[in-house]
Motif scaffolding. Structure first.
Motif, PDB file in Angstrom:
ATOM      1  N   ALA A  63      -7.805 -30.768 -17.336  1.00  0.00           N
ATOM      2  CA  ALA A  63      -8.046 -32.198 -17.562  1.00  0.00           C
ATOM      3  C   ALA A  63      -8.221 -32.488 -19.050  1.00  0.00           C
ATOM      4  CB  ALA A  63      -9.281 -32.648 -16.790  1.00  0.00           C
ATOM      5  N   HIS A  64      -8.934 -31.609 -19.738  1.00  0.00           N
ATOM      6  CA  HIS A  64      -9.154 -31.797 -21.172  1.00  0.00           C
ATOM      7  C   HIS A  64      -7.845 -31.671 -21.946  1.00  0.00           C
ATOM      8  CE1 HIS A  64     -10.771 -30.999 -25.244  1.00  0.00           C
ATOM      9  NE2 HIS A  64     -11.830 -31.687 -24.823  1.00  0.00           N
ATOM     10  N   ALA A  65      -7.022 -30.704 -21.588  1.00  0.00           N
ATOM     11  CA  ALA A  65      -5.739 -30.520 -22.264  1.00  0.00           C
ATOM     12  C   ALA A  65      -4.821 -31.721 -22.053  1.00  0.00           C
ATOM     13  CB  ALA A  65      -5.069 -29.239 -21.771  1.00  0.00           C
ATOM     14  N   LEU A  66      -4.761 -32.222 -20.835  1.00  0.00           N
ATOM     15  CA  LEU A  66      -3.923 -33.385 -20.553  1.00  0.00           C
ATOM     16  C   LEU A  66      -4.439 -34.620 -21.285  1.00  0.00           C
ATOM     17  CD1 LEU A  66      -3.313 -32.826 -16.741  1.00  0.00           C
ATOM     18  CD2 LEU A  66      -1.558 -32.782 -18.532  1.00  0.00           C
ATOM     19  N   ALA A  67      -5.756 -34.776 -21.362  1.00  0.00           N
ATOM     20  CA  ALA A  67      -6.328 -35.915 -22.090  1.00  0.00           C
ATOM     21  C   ALA A  67      -5.958 -35.848 -23.570  1.00  0.00           C
ATOM     22  CB  ALA A  67      -7.843 -35.942 -21.912  1.00  0.00           C
ATOM     23  N   ARG A  68      -5.954 -34.657 -24.137  1.00  0.00           N
ATOM     24  CA  ARG A  68      -5.542 -34.520 -25.537  1.00  0.00           C
ATOM     25  C   ARG A  68      -4.096 -34.967 -25.710  1.00  0.00           C
ATOM     26  NH1 ARG A  68      -4.543 -30.307 -27.721  1.00  0.00           N
ATOM     27  NH2 ARG A  68      -4.695 -28.745 -26.051  1.00  0.00           N
ATOM     28  N   ARG A  69      -3.262 -34.581 -24.760  1.00  0.00           N
ATOM     29  CA  ARG A  69      -1.832 -34.933 -24.834  1.00  0.00           C
ATOM     30  C   ARG A  69      -1.602 -36.440 -24.692  1.00  0.00           C
ATOM     31  NH1 ARG A  69       2.644 -36.023 -25.537  1.00  0.00           N
ATOM     32  NH2 ARG A  69       4.538 -34.761 -25.312  1.00  0.00           N
ATOM     33  N   LEU A  70      -2.562 -37.132 -24.106  1.00  0.00           N
ATOM     34  CA  LEU A  70      -2.470 -38.589 -23.955  1.00  0.00           C
ATOM     35  C   LEU A  70      -3.007 -39.323 -25.179  1.00  0.00           C
ATOM     36  CD1 LEU A  70      -3.573 -38.881 -20.227  1.00  0.00           C
ATOM     37  CD2 LEU A  70      -1.314 -39.462 -21.139  1.00  0.00           C
ATOM     38  N   GLY A  71      -3.245 -38.586 -26.262  1.00  0.00           N
ATOM     39  CA  GLY A  71      -3.702 -39.214 -27.493  1.00  0.00           C
ATOM     40  C   GLY A  71      -5.128 -38.880 -27.862  1.00  0.00           C
ATOM     41  N   GLY A  72      -5.747 -37.959 -27.125  1.00  0.00           N
ATOM     42  CA  GLY A  72      -7.145 -37.627 -27.367  1.00  0.00           C
ATOM     43  C   GLY A  72      -8.031 -38.209 -26.287  1.00  0.00           C
ATOM     44  N   LEU A  73      -9.248 -37.696 -26.172  1.00  0.00           N
ATOM     45  CA  LEU A  73     -10.133 -38.119 -25.087  1.00  0.00           C
ATOM     46  C   LEU A  73     -10.402 -39.625 -25.088  1.00  0.00           C
ATOM     47  CD1 LEU A  73     -10.455 -35.064 -24.599  1.00  0.00           C
ATOM     48  CD2 LEU A  73     -12.880 -35.510 -24.143  1.00  0.00           C
ATOM     49  N   PRO A  74     -10.782 -40.245 -26.219  1.00  0.00           N
ATOM     50  CA  PRO A  74     -11.026 -41.696 -26.177  1.00  0.00           C
ATOM     51  C   PRO A  74      -9.803 -42.477 -25.711  1.00  0.00           C
ATOM     52  CG  PRO A  74     -11.916 -40.761 -28.194  1.00  0.00           C
ATOM     53  CD  PRO A  74     -11.098 -39.681 -27.548  1.00  0.00           C
ATOM     54  N   SER A  75      -8.625 -42.068 -26.177  1.00  0.00           N
ATOM     55  CA  SER A  75      -7.400 -42.756 -25.766  1.00  0.00           C
ATOM     56  C   SER A  75      -7.145 -42.566 -24.271  1.00  0.00           C
ATOM     57  CB  SER A  75      -6.216 -42.222 -26.566  1.00  0.00           C
ATOM     58  OG  SER A  75      -4.994 -42.765 -26.095  1.00  0.00           O
ATOM     59  N   ALA A 120      -2.630 -25.074 -25.241  1.00  0.00           N
ATOM     60  CA  ALA A 120      -4.079 -25.062 -24.998  1.00  0.00           C
ATOM     61  C   ALA A 120      -4.814 -24.698 -26.276  1.00  0.00           C
ATOM     62  CB  ALA A 120      -4.411 -24.065 -23.895  1.00  0.00           C
ATOM     63  N   ASN A 121      -6.040 -25.237 -26.420  1.00  0.00           N
ATOM     64  CA  ASN A 121      -6.848 -24.860 -27.579  1.00  0.00           C
ATOM     65  C   ASN A 121      -8.258 -24.463 -27.135  1.00  0.00           C
ATOM     66  OD1 ASN A 121      -8.358 -27.201 -27.182  1.00  0.00           O
ATOM     67  ND2 ASN A 121      -7.422 -28.321 -28.876  1.00  0.00           N
ATOM     68  N   ALA A 122      -9.082 -24.143 -28.100  1.00  0.00           N
ATOM     69  CA  ALA A 122     -10.420 -23.634 -27.794  1.00  0.00           C
ATOM     70  C   ALA A 122     -11.287 -24.670 -27.106  1.00  0.00           C
ATOM     71  CB  ALA A 122     -11.089 -23.150 -29.085  1.00  0.00           C
ATOM     72  N   ASP A 123     -11.116 -25.946 -27.444  1.00  0.00           N
ATOM     73  CA  ASP A 123     -11.906 -26.996 -26.799  1.00  0.00           C
ATOM     74  C   ASP A 123     -11.592 -27.093 -25.309  1.00  0.00           C
ATOM     75  OD1 ASP A 123     -13.208 -27.654 -29.110  1.00  0.00           O
ATOM     76  OD2 ASP A 123     -11.848 -29.296 -29.644  1.00  0.00           O
ATOM     77  N   ASP A 124     -10.321 -26.921 -24.950  1.00  0.00           N
ATOM     78  CA  ASP A 124      -9.948 -26.931 -23.533  1.00  0.00           C
ATOM     79  C   ASP A 124     -10.673 -25.803 -22.791  1.00  0.00           C
ATOM     80  OD1 ASP A 124      -8.120 -28.906 -24.295  1.00  0.00           O
ATOM     81  OD2 ASP A 124      -6.480 -27.465 -24.513  1.00  0.00           O
ATOM     82  N   ILE A 125     -10.632 -24.642 -23.378  1.00  0.00           N
ATOM     83  CA  ILE A 125     -11.190 -23.451 -22.722  1.00  0.00           C
ATOM     84  C   ILE A 125     -12.711 -23.530 -22.629  1.00  0.00           C
ATOM     85  CG2 ILE A 125     -11.374 -20.928 -22.936  1.00  0.00           C
ATOM     86  CD1 ILE A 125      -8.620 -21.087 -24.389  1.00  0.00           C
ATOM     87  N   ALA A 126     -13.338 -24.275 -23.547  1.00  0.00           N
ATOM     88  CA  ALA A 126     -14.810 -24.351 -23.578  1.00  0.00           C
ATOM     89  C   ALA A 126     -15.382 -25.353 -22.583  1.00  0.00           C
ATOM     90  CB  ALA A 126     -15.265 -24.714 -24.991  1.00  0.00           C
ATOM     91  N   GLN A 127     -14.543 -26.040 -21.813  1.00  0.00           N
ATOM     92  CA  GLN A 127     -15.043 -27.047 -20.881  1.00  0.00           C
ATOM     93  C   GLN A 127     -15.895 -26.430 -19.782  1.00  0.00           C
ATOM     94  OE1 GLN A 127     -14.585 -30.543 -21.274  1.00  0.00           O
ATOM     95  NE2 GLN A 127     -14.039 -29.584 -23.224  1.00  0.00           N
ATOM     96  N   SER A 165      -8.464 -28.503  -9.446  1.00  0.00           N
ATOM     97  CA  SER A 165      -9.489 -29.302 -10.113  1.00  0.00           C
ATOM     98  C   SER A 165      -9.939 -28.704 -11.437  1.00  0.00           C
ATOM     99  CB  SER A 165     -10.702 -29.479  -9.188  1.00  0.00           C
ATOM    100  OG  SER A 165     -11.418 -30.636  -9.513  1.00  0.00           O
ATOM    101  N   GLY A 166      -8.989 -28.206 -12.239  1.00  0.00           N
ATOM    102  CA  GLY A 166      -9.352 -27.558 -13.489  1.00  0.00           C
ATOM    103  C   GLY A 166      -9.852 -28.541 -14.543  1.00  0.00           C
ATOM    104  N   ASN A 167     -11.105 -28.358 -14.984  1.00  0.00           N
ATOM    105  CA  ASN A 167     -11.637 -29.202 -16.051  1.00  0.00           C
ATOM    106  C   ASN A 167     -11.008 -28.853 -17.397  1.00  0.00           C
ATOM    107  OD1 ASN A 167     -13.245 -30.429 -14.173  1.00  0.00           O
ATOM    108  ND2 ASN A 167     -15.080 -29.262 -14.694  1.00  0.00           N
ATOM    109  N   ASP A 168     -10.625 -27.572 -17.572  1.00  0.00           N
ATOM    110  CA  ASP A 168      -9.915 -27.195 -18.789  1.00  0.00           C
ATOM    111  C   ASP A 168      -8.555 -27.891 -18.856  1.00  0.00           C
ATOM    112  OD1 ASP A 168      -9.032 -25.733 -16.586  1.00  0.00           O
ATOM    113  OD2 ASP A 168      -8.949 -23.803 -17.631  1.00  0.00           O
TER     114      ASP A 168
END
Length: 384
Positions: free
Chosen positions: A142-154, A104-111, A137-140
């Motif tokens: 969701a953000h972490a998993l999206a990063r692991r998939l190559g980043g949010l745009p990916s 996890a990083n700071a961007d995940d926690i800031a969601q 339904s954790g938005n934090d």
């Protein structure tokens, strides 16, 4: 063609930017003509609907056969809120190993929360995050998993590509969590299609039915319980799991499934209200209604994939041979047949003439060489 206007500023575009245009509307409604209707879509002689349904779009379908049993404005476009996490979860289950880890990083926690509570720098398995995503339904998460998939745009591209592959043509994910953003869209039909497909992934089907897990505490000491927020798991007999969501623009959304008498039904509700009864209780009423429609004629179907243009194919032409099955063809016959195919009856004489010309040219070449050699020999004698 697009959801109703936003009630807050969440979908305002940046200065100078153009808002996304609505998704194209297919010429033929996906799933059948009746699913293009904007009001009630019921089979003939259907019984009276429950009185407490507040959703502006809803649908009931058979999970196994894909038969759509009843609906209201099934392709009407609404905002998904957190039910879009089902689409994210399916991409995760498809691409990531359950034991893979994510820090996890700071961007995940800031969601913007709802959040499970991640700790900056702490590592979690994909399985832990997938379960927390679906259950709480954790938005934090969701953000972490999206990063692991190559980043949010990916991650967003992968979500939308999968939706299109399934035939969910009303759906456009803009955020991995379902938080409102310009251009976000789905429909009751699409959510049913997506949930039905997601339930084929064991990791998702396991997560969506779990009632409680112990999750690493954000303090770094011990664990905290994560409780499934789907009330139907404990209140509706045969519940198979589901996902709820809410934003100010989307209002209340829900997708869930249940099994009774060997039949599995999925129900979707979009843009609903919690009054006069909870949205999950309304979903229970629609599930009861669907199970009572056992013998009714379906009003449409959940497709098994996006309509594809048929590719023109050519029948393979086997090499001409008189060999029986299991025998090796005579190569001389094969060569003869190939020549016949290439040149035909007319081409034979032409080929013969061409061959004669080659022979004559070779003879002339030899004569010229001999003449040159003779001249060279005479010149040498004279010089001596």
């Amino acid at each position: 063609m697009s959801p109703p206007p936003a009630v807050d500023t969440s979908e305002q575009v940046a200065p100078g930017a153009k808002p996304p245009v609505p998704l194209p509307v297919p010429e033929n409604p996906v799933g059948g003509d009746r699913l293009g209707e904007c009001g009630l879509v019921l089979p003939a002689n259907a019984q009276k609907l429950p009185d407490d349904i507040t959703a502006r779009s809803w649908l009931i379908a058979d999970m196994d056969s894909g038969a759509v049993l009843a609906a209201y404005d099934p392709h009407g476009r609404q905002r998904p809120a957190s039910v879009i996490k089902v689409l994210l979860a399916m991409v995760v289950a498809k691409e990531l190993a359950p034991d893979a880890t994510i820090a996890a990083n700071a961007d995940d926690i800031a969601q913007e929360c709802t959040c499970v509570g991640l700790r900056n720098g702490a590592e979690y398995t994909v399985e832990q995050l997938l379960q927390a995503l679906v259950m709480a339904s954790g938005n934090d998460v969701a953000h972490a998993l999206a990063r692991r998939l190559g980043g949010l745009p990916s991650a967003i591209r992968k979500m939308n590509a999968l939706a299109a592959e399934l035939g969910a043509l009303d759906t456009r994910a803009v955020t991995p969590s379902g938080l409102d953003a310009p251009g976000t869209s789905t429909s009751a039909y699409d959510v049913a299609l997506i949930f039905r497909a997601a339930m084929k992934y064991p990791d998702f089907a396991k997560a969506v039915v779990m009632q409680r897990i112990d999750f690493p505490a954000a303090s770094g000491v011990g664990t905290v319980p994560v409780i499934n927020d789907n009330r139907l798991l404990t209140t509706y007999e045969g519940a198979l799991g589901g996902k709820s969501g809410f934003t100010d623009d989307a209002q209340h959304t829900y997708v869930g499934a249940a099994e009774r008498g060997g039949r599995r039904l999925v129900v979707v509700m979009l843009r609903g209200q919690q009054q006069p009864v909870r949205i999950t209780d309304q979903a229970a009423s629609l599930l009861d209604y669907g199970f009572d429609l056992a013998s009714a004629e379906p009003v449409g179907r959940l497709v098994d994939g996006a309509p594809q243009a048929r590719k023109k194919t050519l029948e393979p032409k086997p090499t001409p041979t008189s060999a029986a099955v299991g025998e090796v063809a005579d190569s001389r016959n094969t060569q003869h047949n190939a020549m016949t195919t290439a040149f035909g009856n007319v081409g034979g004489p032409i080929t013969a003439v061409a061959g004669l010309g080659v022979v004559l040219a070779f003879v002339m070449y030899l004569r010229n060489r001999r003449a040159k050699a003779a001249r060279a020999a005479r010149a040498a004698q004279q010089s001596n």
